[in-house]
Design a protein around this motif. Structure first.
Motif, PDB file in Angstrom:
ATOM      1  N   PHE A 178      12.388 -15.614  -1.025  1.00 24.45           N
ATOM      2  CA  PHE A 178      11.788 -16.116   0.224  1.00 24.45           C
ATOM      3  C   PHE A 178      10.274 -16.235   0.069  1.00 24.45           C
ATOM      4  N   HIS A 179       9.704 -15.225  -0.576  1.00 22.01           N
ATOM      5  CA  HIS A 179       8.248 -15.226  -0.776  1.00 22.01           C
ATOM      6  C   HIS A 179       7.830 -16.440  -1.621  1.00 22.01           C
ATOM      7  N   LEU A 187      11.865 -22.413   3.661  1.00 23.59           N
ATOM      8  CA  LEU A 187      12.431 -21.082   3.911  1.00 23.59           C
ATOM      9  C   LEU A 187      13.453 -21.155   5.047  1.00 23.59           C
ATOM     10  N   LEU A 226      10.124  -9.273   3.726  1.00 25.44           N
ATOM     11  CA  LEU A 226       9.142 -10.345   3.512  1.00 25.44           C
ATOM     12  C   LEU A 226       7.881 -10.091   4.351  1.00 25.44           C
ATOM     13  N   VAL A 227       8.100  -9.680   5.600  1.00 21.13           N
ATOM     14  CA  VAL A 227       6.956  -9.385   6.484  1.00 21.13           C
ATOM     15  C   VAL A 227       6.147  -8.230   5.902  1.00 21.13           C
ATOM     16  N   LEU A 228       6.836  -7.174   5.479  1.00 25.59           N
ATOM     17  CA  LEU A 228       6.133  -6.017   4.904  1.00 25.59           C
ATOM     18  C   LEU A 228       5.351  -6.435   3.666  1.00 25.59           C
ATOM     19  N   VAL A 260      -4.128  -4.012   9.665  1.00 23.92           N
ATOM     20  CA  VAL A 260      -3.649  -4.300   8.305  1.00 23.92           C
ATOM     21  C   VAL A 260      -3.760  -5.804   8.088  1.00 23.92           C
ATOM     22  N   PRO A 261      -4.469  -6.243   7.037  1.00 22.56           N
ATOM     23  CA  PRO A 261      -4.560  -7.699   6.813  1.00 22.56           C
ATOM     24  C   PRO A 261      -3.197  -8.297   6.518  1.00 22.56           C
ATOM     25  N   PHE A 262      -2.924  -9.435   7.120  1.00 27.83           N
ATOM     26  CA  PHE A 262      -1.626 -10.086   6.935  1.00 27.83           C
ATOM     27  C   PHE A 262      -1.837 -11.425   6.243  1.00 27.83           C
ATOM     28  N   MET A 263      -1.113 -11.618   5.129  1.00 27.81           N
ATOM     29  CA  MET A 263      -1.244 -12.860   4.371  1.00 27.81           C
ATOM     30  C   MET A 263      -0.394 -13.936   5.054  1.00 27.81           C
ATOM     31  N   THR A 322       7.733 -19.754   0.274  1.00 25.50           N
ATOM     32  CA  THR A 322       6.611 -19.985   1.193  1.00 25.50           C
ATOM     33  C   THR A 322       5.291 -20.212   0.466  1.00 25.50           C
ATOM     34  N   ARG A 350       4.174  -9.375   2.873  1.00 27.37           N
ATOM     35  CA  ARG A 350       3.011 -10.212   3.210  1.00 27.37           C
ATOM     36  C   ARG A 350       1.881  -9.386   3.826  1.00 27.37           C
ATOM     37  N   ALA A 351       2.267  -8.233   4.391  1.00 26.31           N
ATOM     38  CA  ALA A 351       1.235  -7.356   4.947  1.00 26.31           C
ATOM     39  C   ALA A 351       0.744  -6.353   3.899  1.00 26.31           C
ATOM     40  N   CYS A 382       3.580   5.465   2.040  1.00 27.46           N
ATOM     41  CA  CYS A 382       4.259   6.485   2.853  1.00 27.46           C
ATOM     42  C   CYS A 382       5.137   5.814   3.905  1.00 27.46           C
ATOM     43  N   VAL A 383       4.584   4.779   4.541  1.00 27.95           N
ATOM     44  CA  VAL A 383       5.359   4.058   5.564  1.00 27.95           C
ATOM     45  C   VAL A 383       6.618   3.466   4.938  1.00 27.95           C
ATOM     46  N   LEU A 407       6.650   8.335  10.828  1.00 22.20           N
ATOM     47  CA  LEU A 407       6.418   6.887  10.807  1.00 22.20           C
ATOM     48  C   LEU A 407       5.566   6.465  12.001  1.00 22.20           C
ATOM     49  N   ALA A 425      -1.151   5.077   2.483  1.00 24.92           N
ATOM     50  CA  ALA A 425      -0.496   5.086   3.807  1.00 24.92           C
ATOM     51  C   ALA A 425       0.649   4.081   3.838  1.00 24.92           C
ATOM     52  N   LYS A 426       0.417   2.918   3.226  1.00 26.25           N
ATOM     53  CA  LYS A 426       1.473   1.898   3.218  1.00 26.25           C
ATOM     54  C   LYS A 426       2.683   2.367   2.409  1.00 26.25           C
ATOM     55  N   PHE A 463       1.944   7.406  11.252  1.00 30.58           N
ATOM     56  CA  PHE A 463       1.317   6.484  10.289  1.00 30.58           C
ATOM     57  C   PHE A 463       1.059   5.122  10.937  1.00 30.58           C
ATOM     58  N   ARG A 500       4.135 -22.955   4.427  1.00 24.94           N
ATOM     59  CA  ARG A 500       5.318 -23.672   3.931  1.00 24.94           C
ATOM     60  C   ARG A 500       6.580 -22.928   4.374  1.00 24.94           C
ATOM     61  N   MET A 505      -2.440   3.145  11.537  1.00 25.21           N
ATOM     62  CA  MET A 505      -2.662   1.793  10.993  1.00 25.21           C
ATOM     63  C   MET A 505      -2.988   0.800  12.103  1.00 25.21           C
ATOM     64  N   PHE A 544       2.544  -4.181   1.965  1.00 24.79           N
ATOM     65  CA  PHE A 544       3.264  -2.912   1.786  1.00 24.79           C
ATOM     66  C   PHE A 544       4.050  -2.972   0.482  1.00 24.79           C
TER      67      PHE A 544
END
Lengths: 144, 498
Positions: free
Chosen positions: B219-220, A72, B416-418, A60-63, B223, B420-421, B169-170, A48, B166-167, A51, A68, A55, B423
């Motif tokens: 949660f997704h 949540l 949720l974080v994963l 890594v692009p983050f949405m 938002t 949005r990125a 695998c992670v 891990l 890669a994502k 990897f 809103r 990365m 994964f």
């Protein structure tokens, strides 16, 4: 920088996990074995970390989303209140309160829906789980 | 054999036994729909009912409960992305997006028809090859299991779409890591428990499944504003789309065979079968109908397969069949090689009744589909609190521990974080499910071989499996290196992304 936040966070998780893996206690018999309680964790943590490091370099692009996060945060607060209420109020009353609060937070204003959901759902759950299936659930310190 | 089958047919078509199998299927389906109450719970809950019954009738009913619960789990997977049973996780990968795209009825119908076909083909295979396959299953050893598990993990990660390898695998590694939490299965030493007794038993499957799928998805949606509002199910019917039947016939055929063979292996079961089926099917087609049909046919066929070691050897291959073994013993049925000679009516009766059971399942579920598919049309402000409540109560009923609910909340935030990125979360869940099995088999393999890794390529079967593992990794590399790969590179999503 935001492209590297998530991989760096994963790298941090991998580092913390590896550190904890090295502290897994081993008994004298398994310490000399080819595979012991530390092997899989160490292998997973190391892979891990590799990897995540790769990365982190590429990003890594983050949405980020339209922002809103208010609803949540409100629902998360309702969940925390629900969990905290279980030992005192019991599962079913806490569930009723949670449903009422969560529906109200998300904009539901019809009294029939608010009351119907928060009374009928826990009642149905109680009948199904405790009466029909015979599962005992602690009623909560408030009632016992 | 044919005399036995005739005796089994007589047992299976007895009106009382038909009624019991219908009751078993109905109870199993309803219980299986509820997260936290999987096949084991369903069978355990029906044990008191079976005590008053004839042995063959009791066993026939319990078999119906088993495959009914596996089928019921797919409904909550498709409609609200809440797979309460591990074997229905793969169904949600394409089923849930279909439901959100206004095709809930079609997805449920596909699941019903595929389950029926997988169940019938599995029962047919059980009828014809039970004896031969039992011998094959016992020849499968720890090194083979280890390599099969590595193959399963490699397949999900390595067959991810371009840019997601890669994502994936992670995610799979994170799942494996979550699976190592708790007391070490061999030595019992605590790992990653940080002194908390709540973590000594490890993390419950349903907790991880609900956190990464149902809760993270809720949660997704919260938002995203109004952009993710599901389309209404205009059809509200149970018919397949034109071309669906033709598309899923080969899918169902090959994955029923695959599912049955995987189900025969002790310890592998319906979960591994459904993941294998989904992953390999997506190599052939991007049609979501096949994505639903493949895991559904495989997991039902695997249920039938799991009866091979149970009935012929008396070996339970999974937790569910272990409970079934207990039921059989309490009914006075001693499973094993002598069952066929001592009680052929029970042996063949169970197998033949599976055909009736699958027919009952189809007949019960098709009329329910228009009603169930309406769930997806409930507006988001009403649906989300119910999905969250459903997940929380499902986990609480399984563990009766409020710490697990906090843990679930934390995992959902991480998921949720994963998500949005970008994964994919499916490999995470697969890694989690397979972690314990992989570690146990790898350690047993090396223990028996005095620590020699060469044992993983010693026998013909292990060599074949090792080569298959290598090919799984080489295939995507070859895809990337071959001329013109950019032109045909897909832009689809990895399993589990919706």
């Amino acid at each position: 920088m935001t492209r590297r936040l998530v991989p760096l966070a994963i790298l941090g998780v991998a580092a913390a996990y590896l550190w904890a893996a090295t502290r897994v206690p081993l008994d004298p018999w398994s310490a000399g074995e080819a595979v012991n309680a530390r092997t899989l964790p160490l292998a997973c943590g190391a892979l891990l970390a590799l990897f995540a490091a790769g990365m982190s370099l590429r990003g890594v692009p983050f949405m980020a989303g339209p922002g809103r996060y208010g609803p949540l945060a409100a629902i998360v607060a309702c969940i925390v209140a629900f969990i905290a209420a279980i030992p005192f109020a019991g599962l079913w009353p806490a569930l009723g309160l949670f449903l009422c609060a969560a529906l109200a937070v998300l904009g539901e204003r019809r009294l029939t829906v608010l009351l119907g959901a928060s009374i009928a759902t826990p009642a149905l759950g109680w009948v199904l789980v405790e009466v029909l299936l015979g599962v005992y659930i602690h009623p909560g310190s408030l009632w016992s | 054999m044919w005399e036995g089958i005739a005796a089994g047919l007589a047992t299976a078509i007895d009106p009382a036994n038909l009624a019991w199998v219908a009751l078993g299927c109905l109870a199993g389906t309803l219980i299986g729909m509820l997260p936290g109450l999987g096949p084991i719970t369903a069978i355990a809950l029906m044990i008191p009912v079976s005590y008053s019954m004839e042995p063959a009738a009791g066993l026939i009913m319990m078999a119906g409960v088993y495959y009914g619960a596996v089928f019921g789990g797919s409904t909550s997977s498709i409609l609200i992305n809440a797979p309460g049973v591990a074997s229905t996780v793969a169904t949600s990968f394409d089923g849930y997006p279909m439901a959100r795209a206004g095709q809930a009825g079609r997805a449920l119908a596909l699941a019903a028809y595929a389950s029926f076909s997988g169940g019938v083909l599995g029962a047919l295979a059980l009828l014809l090859f039970a004896g031969v396959l039992a011998a094959w299953a016992t020849a499968f050893q720890s090194p083979d299991y280890t390599l099969v598990l590595i193959l399963a993990l490699s397949s999900v990660a390595a067959f991810a779409e371009r840019g997601l390898v890669a994502k994936s695998c992670v995610a799979a590694l994170l799942g494996l890591m979550l699976g190592t939490v708790g007391a070490d299965p061999e030595s019992g030493v605590p790992r990653f428990t940080f002194g908390r007794l709540d973590l000594m038993d490890g993390i419950a499957f349903i907790l991880v499944a609900m956190a990464t799928f149902a809760l993270a998805d809720a949660f997704h949606l919260l938002t995203r504003g109004d952009e993710g509002e599901p389309r209404t199910d205009a059809g509200r019917h149970v018919r397949l789309a034109p071309g669906d039947a033709r598309a899923i016939v080969p899918t169902v055929g090959r994955n029923s065979v695959l599912g049955f063979l995987v189900g025969v292996l002790p310890g592998a079961g319906a979960t591994l079968a459904s993941f294998f089926a989904y992953t390999f099917e997506k190599r052939f087609t991007s049609n979501p109908a096949c994505g639903v049909a493949a895991p559904e046919s495989a997991n039902n066929a695997a249920c039938m397969g799991s009866f091979v070691p149970l009935l012929t050897l008396g070996i339970p291959g999974s937790g569910t069949t272990a409970v079934l073994l207990g039921v059989m013993l309490s009914l006075g049925i001693q499973p094993g090689p002598r069952l066929l000679a001592v009680d052929p009516g029970a042996f063949w009766g169970v197998i033949v009744s599976m055909f009736a059971g699958n027919l009952v399942l189809l007949a019960l579920n098709l009329p329910l589909i228009p009603w169930l598919s309406r769930l997806i049309r409930i507006s988001r402000p009403v649906l989300i609190p119910f999905v969250v409540a459903f997940s929380l109560v499902g986990v609480y009923l399984t563990t009766l521990n409020d710490f697990d609910l906090y843990l679930m909340l934390g995992l959902a935030a991480g998921a949720l974080v994963l998500r949005r990125a970008g994964f994919p979360l499916a490999p995470l869940l697969l890694g989690f499910i397979l972690s314990g099995m992989l570690e146990e088999n790898l350690r047993r393999t090396l223990y028996l071989a005095d620590g020699s890794w060469g044992t993983l390529a010693e026998r013909p079967l292990t060599v074949v499996l090792a080569v298959a593992c290598a090919l799984v990794w080489i295939a995507p590399l070859w895809r990337r290196l071959r001329p013109g790969h950019r032109a045909d590179a897909g832009s689809g999503q990895a399993p589990g992304e919706s």
